[in-house]
Design an enzyme around this catalytic site. Structure first.
Site, PDB file in Angstrom:
ATOM      1  N   LYS A 160      35.991 -54.995  -2.005  1.00  0.00           N
ATOM      2  CA  LYS A 160      35.291 -54.753  -1.313  1.00  0.00           C
ATOM      3  C   LYS A 160      35.415 -56.225   0.149  1.00  0.00           C
ATOM      4  CE  LYS A 160      35.338 -50.976  -1.415  1.00  0.00           C
ATOM      5  NZ  LYS A 160      35.229 -50.483  -0.566  1.00  0.00           N
ATOM      6  N   ASN A 220      36.372 -43.851   3.900  1.00  0.00           N
ATOM      7  CA  ASN A 220      35.238 -44.178   3.411  1.00  0.00           C
ATOM      8  C   ASN A 220      35.868 -44.164   1.945  1.00  0.00           C
ATOM      9  OD1 ASN A 220      32.361 -43.268   2.510  1.00  0.00           O
ATOM     10  ND2 ASN A 220      33.871 -41.682   1.252  1.00  0.00           N
ATOM     11  N   LYS A 239      38.626 -29.520  -3.670  1.00  0.00           N
ATOM     12  CA  LYS A 239      37.682 -29.310  -3.242  1.00  0.00           C
ATOM     13  C   LYS A 239      37.588 -30.052  -1.712  1.00  0.00           C
ATOM     14  CE  LYS A 239      37.165 -31.980  -7.977  1.00  0.00           C
ATOM     15  NZ  LYS A 239      37.113 -33.195  -8.371  1.00  0.00           N
ATOM     16  N   TYR A 275      35.976 -53.535  -8.101  1.00  0.00           N
ATOM     17  CA  TYR A 275      35.482 -53.188  -7.318  1.00  0.00           C
ATOM     18  C   TYR A 275      35.245 -54.281  -6.364  1.00  0.00           C
ATOM     19  CZ  TYR A 275      32.683 -50.028  -4.196  1.00  0.00           C
ATOM     20  OH  TYR A 275      32.221 -48.999  -3.334  1.00  0.00           O
ATOM     21  N   ASP A 323      46.252 -38.712   0.001  1.00  0.00           N
ATOM     22  CA  ASP A 323      46.021 -39.295  -1.199  1.00  0.00           C
ATOM     23  C   ASP A 323      45.814 -40.845  -1.341  1.00  0.00           C
ATOM     24  OD1 ASP A 323      45.721 -40.784  -4.226  1.00  0.00           O
ATOM     25  OD2 ASP A 323      47.355 -39.328  -4.926  1.00  0.00           O
TER      26      ASP A 323
END
Length: 346
Positions: A210, A113, A63, A206, A86
């Protein structure tokens, strides 16, 4: 500051400014999680500014190679490089840092990111809950291991390198319970199967990661001497079309589909805020030092971060983080000793 649905909707419906542009000739940009989504779109924008090197740090080789070819086809930029990393594997992060020591040279912009969003508890080969390791352990590990290259870049080229950590306005939606506020081993607790056995805990995972992105940026900035010209910032790219919500099921899928149709930014539009945080305020980059960026301006972080209890968590979790990462790679201790202050005034 608290989360406001009204402000969220207003922001998502507001016309977004064009991407910020500067001349990156001779500079090196690293984008982690660059093969798709926000990371790929940000990489395309950076490519249009003619960087000396643009490194796409990706987990999957096939990818990643496809992303390099697609970027070249769509921008004409032919110097993009694929480097494998990774974040779910500490050894991979260390290998990336080893390679950078050998081959990387200068480093002007590091965009962190890559992230995992999951409702399902699983652990990595290193024994940590997957999203916690990717978002809150390996992300800081990479930043710390690459910090010497950024300091050297600042010294040799009279520039102000930047570390950009992609967070989210979701950090406003979570808080820490009283037991967690007092837990001296908070990160280990958050990673444990016993703590994560409740589905509610994983539904909030999640946003919680953050929140810890914000803690990390603020803690790192607080320990960077003012004489060190490194700007570290976190940002919210906005609500965008994203694969991060692919685990949604049942009515939540329909609700998210409708919200995307009504409010979501494209990944290209969302990536503009990443680029803005990485290149804006060229005349005075210190404006963004240690700050959280939302809607192309500095914004106050959540009340959870700003309370006295939040400040204590920020600092105790930093101490725990450094201990964990020092066990992973002794270079972390060397970086802290050489480049950072070990203690700060609370």
């Amino acid at each position: 500051m608290k989360f406001s649905y009204g402000s969220f909707i207003t922001q998502q419906r507001r016309r977004q400014p064009p991407v910020a542009k500067v001349d990156l000739t001779g500079k090196t940009v690293v984008v982690v999680g660059a093969n798709t989504g926000l990371g790929f779109e940000a990489s395309k924008h950076f490519a249009s500014m003619n960087p000396g090197r643009l490194i796409l740090a990706c987990r999957n080789e096939s990818k990643g190679k496809a992303a390099v070819e697609k970027l070249k086809a769509e921008t004409g930029y032919s110097k993009a490089e694929l480097w494998l990393i990774d974040l779910g594997d500490f050894s991979s992060v260390k290998q990336f840092a080893d390679r950078y020591e050998r081959e990387g040279g200068r480093l002007d912009i590091l965009v962190e990111n890559a992230a995992v969003g999951t409702f399902t508890y699983s652990t990595t080969k290193d024994g940590w809950e997957t999203s916690l390791q990717v978002n809150n352990l390996s992300t800081p590990l990479l930043a710390l291991l690459l910090l010497p290259a950024m300091v050297k870049t600042a010294q040799e080229h009279s520039t102000v390198p930047r570390i950009v950590v992609v967070s989210s306005d979701m950090h406003y939606t979570v808080s820490l319970s009283k037991p967690l506020l007092k837990d001296p081993h908070l990160l280990k607790t958050l990673s444990s199967a016993e703590y994560c056995k409740s589905s509610k805990i994983m539904r909030e995972r999640y946003p919680l990661t953050k929140l810890f992105n914000v803690f990390f940026v603020r803690a790192l900035n607080a320990r960077l001497p003012s004489s060190t010209p490194i700007v570290v910032s976190s940002l919210n790219p906005g609500y965008c079309y994203s694969e991060l919500r692919r685990e949604l099921t049942g009515p939540l899928v329909a609700a998210d589909w409708l919200m995307e149709k009504l409010l979501a930014f494209s990944t290209e539009v969302g990536s503009r805020s990443i680029v803005w945080t990485a290149v804006s305020h060229q005349e005075d980059p210190q404006v963004l030092r240690g700050e959280y960026v939302n809607d192309y301006k500095v914004q106050e972080v959540s009340d959870t971060v700003l309370t006295p209890e939040g400040v204590k968590v920020q600092n105790s979790s930093w101490d725990e983080l450094i201990q964990i990462l020092s066990d992973v790679d002794p270079r972390v201790t060397q970086v802290v000793d050489q480049y950072l202050s070990r203690s700060i005034d609370l």
